[in-house]
Design an enzyme around this catalytic site. Structure first.
Site, PDB file in Angstrom:
ATOM      1  N   VAL A 149       0.841  -1.188   0.000  1.00  0.00           N
ATOM      2  CA  VAL A 149       0.000   0.000   0.000  1.00  0.00           C
ATOM      3  C   VAL A 149       0.879   1.242   0.000  1.00  0.00           C
ATOM      4  O   VAL A 149       1.855   1.322   0.742  1.00  0.00           O
ATOM      5  CB  VAL A 149      -0.971  -0.002   1.205  1.00  0.00           C
ATOM      6  CG1 VAL A 149      -0.232  -0.035   2.532  1.00  0.00           C
ATOM      7  CG2 VAL A 149      -1.918   1.189   1.153  1.00  0.00           C
ATOM      8  N   SER A 150       0.560   2.187  -0.869  1.00  0.00           N
ATOM      9  CA  SER A 150       1.233   3.486  -0.919  1.00  0.00           C
ATOM     10  C   SER A 150       2.744   3.308  -1.129  1.00  0.00           C
ATOM     11  O   SER A 150       3.160   2.707  -2.118  1.00  0.00           O
ATOM     12  CB  SER A 150       0.905   4.266   0.362  1.00  0.00           C
ATOM     13  OG  SER A 150       1.260   5.625   0.240  1.00  0.00           O
TER      14      SER A 150
END
Length: 286
Positions: free
Chosen positions: A101-102
């Site tokens: 994520v990210s």
């Protein structure tokens, strides 16, 4: 975290606080190797591990985040992917589904490119191809750079919408409060080294050679990683699909939790592609 095995592992010359779920249980599914967002500790994403009880799950605090000791020297995506592979060896895992994520989505891309033999499928959540990204809302980046978001719940609560955008479909304030309560501040050195890790890095030239089935998940209202970055990833990765969460911000895994888990499970459970079947046949013959 009660059902996770939490240990300190010495791998690749680093000490990493590691959490493993269900790796000792029989399963018809490969375990998931998860790379977290910048400055985020294991607890921030532990609900996702709990929401996929049929799968093993492993993640770790980056050096200087959560309860991993400060890094002694800087690192880069190559050395940290190598370290993650060493961690898989420690737990006896030959092949995994990789997810990030990210900031961790960039690490997941690099891991899949560096270790294709250990990666079956790739899930990229609210992420970019690195330095060649379309930047988000300047106000969000200003708040993101403020360390109070980790240590001051009132500051985080006040600026949550500016930071992450999106609308909570259920209006569940307790979800936001629960997320804030799970955060632990990274050390200044740990945070700085994570920022330095991706300086000058981009996956863009290599993405056409990424042959993994890839799920790209983006929030429609992400203030940090605008949706256009997901469209770039979709255009560059040959065997990819893009799922956009209406009203979702940077933390749609939290605000659209049930919908997100359903999309992830559907992707990981889909029938093997011809490429994957050929790969499995070669593995079996080796």
């Amino acid at each position: 975290m009660d059902d996770a095995l939490v240990t300190l592992e010495q791998v690749g010359g680093r000490t990493l606080r590691t959490a493993a779920w269900r790796l000792d249980m029989p399963s018809d599914h490969l375990p998931i190797l998860f790379f977290n967002g910048i400055g985020a500790n294991i607890e921030a994403v532990a609900p996702l591990a709990a929401a996929l009880p049929e799968r093993g799950f492993i993640m770790f605090d980056m050096p200087g985040t959560g309860e991993s000791p400060d890094p002694l020297v800087p690192y880069n995506p190559f050395t940290m992917s190598w370290t993650a592979a060493q961690l898989l060896d420690r737990f006896g895992l030959d092949e995994v589904d990789v997810m990030g994520v990210s900031w961790g989505g960039a690490m997941a891309q690099h891991f899949a490119l560096q270790h294709p033999g250990r990666t079956r499928r790739l899930t990229l959540i609210a992420t970019t191809p690195g330095m060649l990204m379309v930047p988000g809302n300047p106000a969000a980046f200003t708040k993101m750079a403020d360390p109070r978001r980790y240590i001051d719940p009132e500051f985080m609560n006040e600026h949550f919408a500016t930071l992450y955008g999106g609308v909570d479909k259920d209006g569940a304030e307790h979800q936001k409060d629960s997320h804030i309560g799970r955060l632990k501040p990274p050390s200044p050195r740990g945070y700085m080294y994570q920022l330095m890790c991706m300086m000058g890095w981009t996956s863009l030239p290599a993405l056409p050679f990424l042959k993994k089935e890839t799920l790209i998940m983006m929030g429609e209202d992400d203030q940090i990683v605008p949706l256009v970055n997901g469209k770039i990833l979709k255009a560059m990765i040959p065997h990819s699909r893009l799922e956009v969460f209406e009203g979702g911000g940077h933390l749609f895994l939290l605000t659209h939790a049930d919908e997100s888990v359903a999309v992830i499970r559907d992707f990981l459970d889909m029938a093997a592609s011809p490429r994957e079947r050929d790969r499995e046949a070669k593995r079996a013959a080796a």
